[in-house]
Write a protein that holds these residues in place. Structure first.
Motif, PDB file in Angstrom:
ATOM      1  N   THR A   1       0.823  -1.212   0.000  1.00 32.04           N
ATOM      2  CA  THR A   1       0.000   0.000   0.000  1.00 32.04           C
ATOM      3  C   THR A   1       0.857   1.263   0.000  1.00 32.04           C
ATOM      4  O   THR A   1       0.449   2.306  -0.478  1.00 32.04           O
ATOM      5  CB  THR A   1      -0.930   0.035   1.227  1.00 32.04           C
ATOM      6  N   ASP A   2       2.073   1.148   0.549  1.00 35.08           N
ATOM      7  CA  ASP A   2       2.992   2.292   0.586  1.00 35.08           C
ATOM      8  C   ASP A   2       4.394   1.799   0.242  1.00 35.08           C
ATOM      9  O   ASP A   2       5.279   1.711   1.102  1.00 35.08           O
ATOM     10  CB  ASP A   2       2.977   2.933   1.977  1.00 35.08           C
ATOM     11  N   PRO A   3       4.632   1.465  -1.033  1.00 36.08           N
ATOM     12  CA  PRO A   3       5.945   0.912  -1.415  1.00 36.08           C
ATOM     13  C   PRO A   3       7.058   1.944  -1.298  1.00 36.08           C
ATOM     14  O   PRO A   3       6.882   3.120  -1.638  1.00 36.08           O
ATOM     15  CB  PRO A   3       5.731   0.488  -2.872  1.00 36.08           C
ATOM     16  N   ALA A   4       8.204   1.491  -0.795  1.00 37.99           N
ATOM     17  CA  ALA A   4       9.374   2.370  -0.642  1.00 37.99           C
ATOM     18  C   ALA A   4      10.611   1.614  -1.102  1.00 37.99           C
ATOM     19  O   ALA A   4      10.742   0.401  -0.887  1.00 37.99           O
ATOM     20  CB  ALA A   4       9.533   2.812   0.808  1.00 37.99           C
ATOM     21  N   ILE A   5      11.515   2.339  -1.751  1.00 40.38           N
ATOM     22  CA  ILE A   5      12.740   1.739  -2.274  1.00 40.38           C
ATOM     23  C   ILE A   5      13.834   1.851  -1.227  1.00 40.38           C
ATOM     24  O   ILE A   5      14.120   2.939  -0.718  1.00 40.38           O
ATOM     25  CB  ILE A   5      13.187   2.436  -3.568  1.00 40.38           C
TER      26      ILE A   5
ATOM     27  N   PRO B   1      10.125   6.953  -1.540  1.00 42.52           N
ATOM     28  CA  PRO B   1       8.782   6.535  -1.983  1.00 42.52           C
ATOM     29  C   PRO B   1       8.814   6.072  -3.443  1.00 42.52           C
ATOM     30  O   PRO B   1       9.424   6.724  -4.290  1.00 42.52           O
ATOM     31  CB  PRO B   1       7.948   7.812  -1.830  1.00 42.52           C
ATOM     32  N   ASN B   2       8.176   4.955  -3.724  1.00 41.43           N
ATOM     33  CA  ASN B   2       8.069   4.472  -5.107  1.00 41.43           C
ATOM     34  C   ASN B   2       6.664   4.828  -5.609  1.00 41.43           C
ATOM     35  O   ASN B   2       5.748   4.011  -5.574  1.00 41.43           O
ATOM     36  CB  ASN B   2       8.315   2.967  -5.188  1.00 41.43           C
ATOM     37  N   ARG B   3       6.538   6.053  -6.070  1.00 40.24           N
ATOM     38  CA  ARG B   3       5.216   6.543  -6.478  1.00 40.24           C
ATOM     39  C   ARG B   3       4.724   5.845  -7.741  1.00 40.24           C
ATOM     40  O   ARG B   3       3.526   5.624  -7.909  1.00 40.24           O
ATOM     41  CB  ARG B   3       5.288   8.057  -6.683  1.00 40.24           C
ATOM     42  N   THR B   4       5.660   5.503  -8.619  1.00 38.90           N
ATOM     43  CA  THR B   4       5.273   4.810  -9.851  1.00 38.90           C
ATOM     44  C   THR B   4       4.627   3.465  -9.543  1.00 38.90           C
ATOM     45  O   THR B   4       3.573   3.112 -10.084  1.00 38.90           O
ATOM     46  CB  THR B   4       6.500   4.600 -10.759  1.00 38.90           C
ATOM     47  N   LEU B   5       5.252   2.719  -8.644  1.00 39.91           N
ATOM     48  CA  LEU B   5       4.710   1.417  -8.269  1.00 39.91           C
ATOM     49  C   LEU B   5       3.384   1.575  -7.528  1.00 39.91           C
ATOM     50  O   LEU B   5       2.450   0.797  -7.748  1.00 39.91           O
ATOM     51  CB  LEU B   5       5.720   0.673  -7.392  1.00 39.91           C
ATOM     52  N   LYS B   6       3.295   2.580  -6.667  1.00 37.99           N
ATOM     53  CA  LYS B   6       2.054   2.805  -5.916  1.00 37.99           C
ATOM     54  C   LYS B   6       0.894   3.087  -6.866  1.00 37.99           C
ATOM     55  O   LYS B   6      -0.225   2.581  -6.680  1.00 37.99           O
ATOM     56  CB  LYS B   6       2.238   3.960  -4.939  1.00 37.99           C
ATOM     57  N   MET B   7       1.145   3.900  -7.906  1.00 33.93           N
ATOM     58  CA  MET B   7       0.099   4.193  -8.887  1.00 33.93           C
ATOM     59  C   MET B   7      -0.292   2.944  -9.659  1.00 33.93           C
ATOM     60  O   MET B   7      -1.479   2.713  -9.928  1.00 33.93           O
ATOM     61  CB  MET B   7       0.587   5.282  -9.847  1.00 33.93           C
ATOM     62  N   ALA B   8       0.720   2.112 -10.005  1.00 37.71           N
ATOM     63  CA  ALA B   8       0.431   0.885 -10.750  1.00 37.71           C
ATOM     64  C   ALA B   8      -0.435  -0.063  -9.922  1.00 37.71           C
ATOM     65  O   ALA B   8      -1.371  -0.691 -10.417  1.00 37.71           O
ATOM     66  CB  ALA B   8       1.736   0.203 -11.156  1.00 37.71           C
TER      67      ALA B   8
ATOM     68  N   GLU C   1       7.042  -2.858   1.380  1.00 39.15           N
ATOM     69  CA  GLU C   1       6.061  -2.120   2.149  1.00 39.15           C
ATOM     70  C   GLU C   1       6.827  -1.300   3.191  1.00 39.15           C
ATOM     71  O   GLU C   1       7.662  -1.836   3.931  1.00 39.15           O
ATOM     72  CB  GLU C   1       5.089  -3.086   2.838  1.00 39.15           C
ATOM     73  N   ARG C   2       6.579   0.009   3.208  1.00 36.99           N
ATOM     74  CA  ARG C   2       7.387   0.897   4.053  1.00 36.99           C
ATOM     75  C   ARG C   2       7.420   0.419   5.508  1.00 36.99           C
ATOM     76  O   ARG C   2       8.479   0.385   6.142  1.00 36.99           O
ATOM     77  CB  ARG C   2       6.842   2.328   3.986  1.00 36.99           C
ATOM     78  N   GLU C   3       6.258   0.073   6.040  1.00 36.26           N
ATOM     79  CA  GLU C   3       6.200  -0.348   7.437  1.00 36.26           C
ATOM     80  C   GLU C   3       7.023  -1.608   7.677  1.00 36.26           C
ATOM     81  O   GLU C   3       7.701  -1.745   8.708  1.00 36.26           O
ATOM     82  CB  GLU C   3       4.742  -0.590   7.848  1.00 36.26           C
ATOM     83  N   ALA C   4       7.005  -2.521   6.693  1.00 35.70           N
ATOM     84  CA  ALA C   4       7.722  -3.790   6.855  1.00 35.70           C
ATOM     85  C   ALA C   4       9.232  -3.583   6.822  1.00 35.70           C
ATOM     86  O   ALA C   4       9.961  -4.118   7.667  1.00 35.70           O
ATOM     87  CB  ALA C   4       7.287  -4.765   5.764  1.00 35.70           C
ATOM     88  N   ILE C   5       9.731  -2.805   5.861  1.00 35.62           N
ATOM     89  CA  ILE C   5      11.177  -2.609   5.775  1.00 35.62           C
ATOM     90  C   ILE C   5      11.669  -1.727   6.921  1.00 35.62           C
ATOM     91  O   ILE C   5      12.778  -1.919   7.434  1.00 35.62           O
ATOM     92  CB  ILE C   5      11.584  -2.023   4.399  1.00 35.62           C
ATOM     93  N   GLN C   6      10.811  -0.770   7.366  1.00 33.43           N
ATOM     94  CA  GLN C   6      11.203   0.064   8.494  1.00 33.43           C
ATOM     95  C   GLN C   6      11.310  -0.773   9.755  1.00 33.43           C
ATOM     96  O   GLN C   6      12.243  -0.616  10.560  1.00 33.43           O
ATOM     97  CB  GLN C   6      10.181   1.184   8.705  1.00 33.43           C
ATOM     98  N   SER C   7      10.381  -1.708   9.917  1.00 36.60           N
ATOM     99  CA  SER C   7      10.429  -2.603  11.067  1.00 36.60           C
ATOM    100  C   SER C   7      11.657  -3.504  10.996  1.00 36.60           C
ATOM    101  O   SER C   7      12.305  -3.788  12.012  1.00 36.60           O
ATOM    102  CB  SER C   7       9.150  -3.449  11.110  1.00 36.60           C
TER     103      SER C   7
END
Length: 489
Positions: free
Chosen positions: A433-437, A474-481, A445-451
């Motif tokens: 839901t909130d992909p991050a590179i 933030p991976n906005r391209t992936l989030k939009m896809a 997933e931002r929460e998962a990698i942050q954890s």
């Protein structure tokens, strides 16, 4: 030291490219085929060779997860293949059907870039299978391309000799004119990102007709664009250098040349470590395997050599490392087996698949009953509490309730089984839901990698190599896809 493990002699013409996933080696040839080998014993997979191109295949590349392989050809197409079945997933026709010389996946596999002989390149949205943008360099051929580890920029190299940096909107951020006299032949980004304030630095290897291998620092400034600075100019080979690649940890770079040699350098110091001379003709391709000490080199002598590379500073034998990786792959396969099964159509499950699922879900006492009654996937989905009691004679109320609950979960998982693998977080295996590179170039997933990072685990979940920084982009391209995919469901 470097030792030759084996020589693959399956192609009948020039080998133009070789590339690794975690457990496979792919090779592409002028003989119009792509061949796929297991890196455990270098046996060819049952569905290999892949045939579908009308002319010679110039380049091939794996998606980050290894689920897909893209290949491009003089026939003007870039074909994406499933590495589960060997079947064609999609075929992209390059604008104007110009011969396609090179292709590369973005680190999150949402984009695929292909470069052609007419000086154009195409940026494809792999998730939607559509053309996203096109770009043009000078009146020359695009012969090299590579995505940065963050996936937000990519470079192209041309036979004219320049290297250009582009963003995902195909805005040119930088042009390094005459990077290689007489033309660029290959370029490859290292996987590491080095952050200095607001500047992200990555290294790029390039080689060309000038017989040189160069290592650059590409600095990406969010406001000011990009700059390139030459770090090393390496001249150990006496003829045009046709291919180059970084090791996964960025410590080494390998190159292949018209002088029939393969060279391995310390990428940090720019020092020549080894020169290999086993090929009989031009060395056109080279690649490091991720997470192992293997190198593959391809040549116009129609062969692929596989080497084991061990730095003298490393502890332990390479054989032990390869065996350990094999065991890790086997263990990983065991953990992934259930997830992979859930992403097939449950109605296609065999009786054995159902039995395996029962064991995975802690319902082992039911395995024999289900086997005796020949329960396959279709019948599993149709079971009710009444049928479990009256037809299968399962007396335990707890077992019946647990099975029904697990079956409902299975139905929900099956309903979203067509979700592209790139939309799933590598840690949670759920749709992001909130992909991050992260610094390893993969999206989570931002929460998962942050954890993951907060747990004082500073190694990459995907490569097991140290993360150079904890910065998440933030991976906005992936989030939009992902958003578009969800809307279509």
């Amino acid at each position: 030291m470097v030792s030759l493990i084996c020589t693959l002699r399956h192609h009948t013409a020039d080998v133009n490219c070789c590339t690794f996933s975690r457990n496979l080696l792919a090779t592409a040839s002028t003989d119009k085929t792509i061949r796929i080998f297991s890196i455990i014993d270098f046996s060819e997979l049952p569905f290999s060779p892949l045939t579908g191109h009308g002319y010679g295949v110039h380049c091939c590349c794996f998606s980050a997860c290894g689920k897909y392989l893209a290949s491009c050809s003089t026939d003007g197409t870039t074909i994406v293949w499933s590495m589960g079945t060997g079947e064609t997933v999609t075929a992209f026709e390059h604008p104007r059907r110009s011969p396609v010389r090179v292709c590369a996946f973005s680190p999150d596999s949402t984009c695929l870039v292909s470069g052609a002989s007419d000086g154009t390149f195409a940026l494809w949205n792999f998730c939607s299978r559509t053309l996203r943008r096109t770009g043009t360099v000078n009146e020359t051929s695009v012969v090299a391309c590579s995505f940065s580890p963050c996936g937000q920029v990519f470079v192209t190299g041309s036979s004219y000799g320049d290297i250009r940096v582009w963003d995902l909107e195909v805005n040119q951020l930088h042009a390094e004119k005459d990077a290689h006299d007489l033309g660029v032949t290959c370029c490859h980004f290292a996987s590491q990102i080095y952050i200095e304030g607001e500047v992200a630095n990555v290294r790029l290897a390039s080689c060309g007709q000038d017989s040189l291998l160069k290592i650059w620092t590409v600095s990406h400034l969010s406001v000011a664009g990009c700059t390139m600075q030459l770090l090393h100019c390496l001249s150990a080979q006496s003829a045009p250098v046709l291919s180059c690649a970084f090791s996964t940890d960025g410590q080494y770079v390998v190159s292949g040349s018209v002088d029939k040699t393969v060279t391995i350098y310390n990428a940090n110091q720019g020092v020549l470590l080894y020169t290999l001379s086993e090929h009989e003709r031009y060395v056109t391709a080279c690649a490091f395997a991720p997470m192992t000490s293997l190198i593959a080199t391809g040549s116009m002598d129609n062969t692929v050599n596989v080497w084991r590379f061990g730095d003298q500073n490393r502890e332990g034998g390479d054989e032990g490392e390869v065996l350990a990786v094999g065991a890790a792959n086997a263990s990983c396969e065991g953990r992934k087996q259930q997830t992979g099964r859930l992403r097939q159509l449950v109605c296609d499950w065999s009786e054995e698949d159902v039995s395996a699922w029962l064991r995975d879900e802690g319902l082992e006492p039911l395995v024999r009953t289900f086997r005796d009654n020949n329960i396959d996937g279709v019948e599993l989905l149709g079971l009710s509490k009444e049928a479990l009691a009256s037809e299968l004679n399962i007396e335990s109320v707890g077992l019946r309730n647990k099975l029904i609950r697990k079956t409902e979960e299975l139905k929900l998982s099956s309903a979203s089984s067509d979700c592209p693998d790139e939309f799933l977080c590598p840690i949670t295996r759920e749709v992001m839901t909130d992909p991050a590179i992260a610094a390893d170039g993969y999206s989570y997933e931002r929460e998962a990698i942050q954890s993951w990072i907060n747990g004082k685990n500073r190694s990459s979940p995907m490569t097991n190599l140290p993360l150079q920084t904890t910065l998440l982009t933030p991976n906005r391209t992936l989030k939009m896809a992902i958003g578009r995919w969800k809307s279509s469901q």
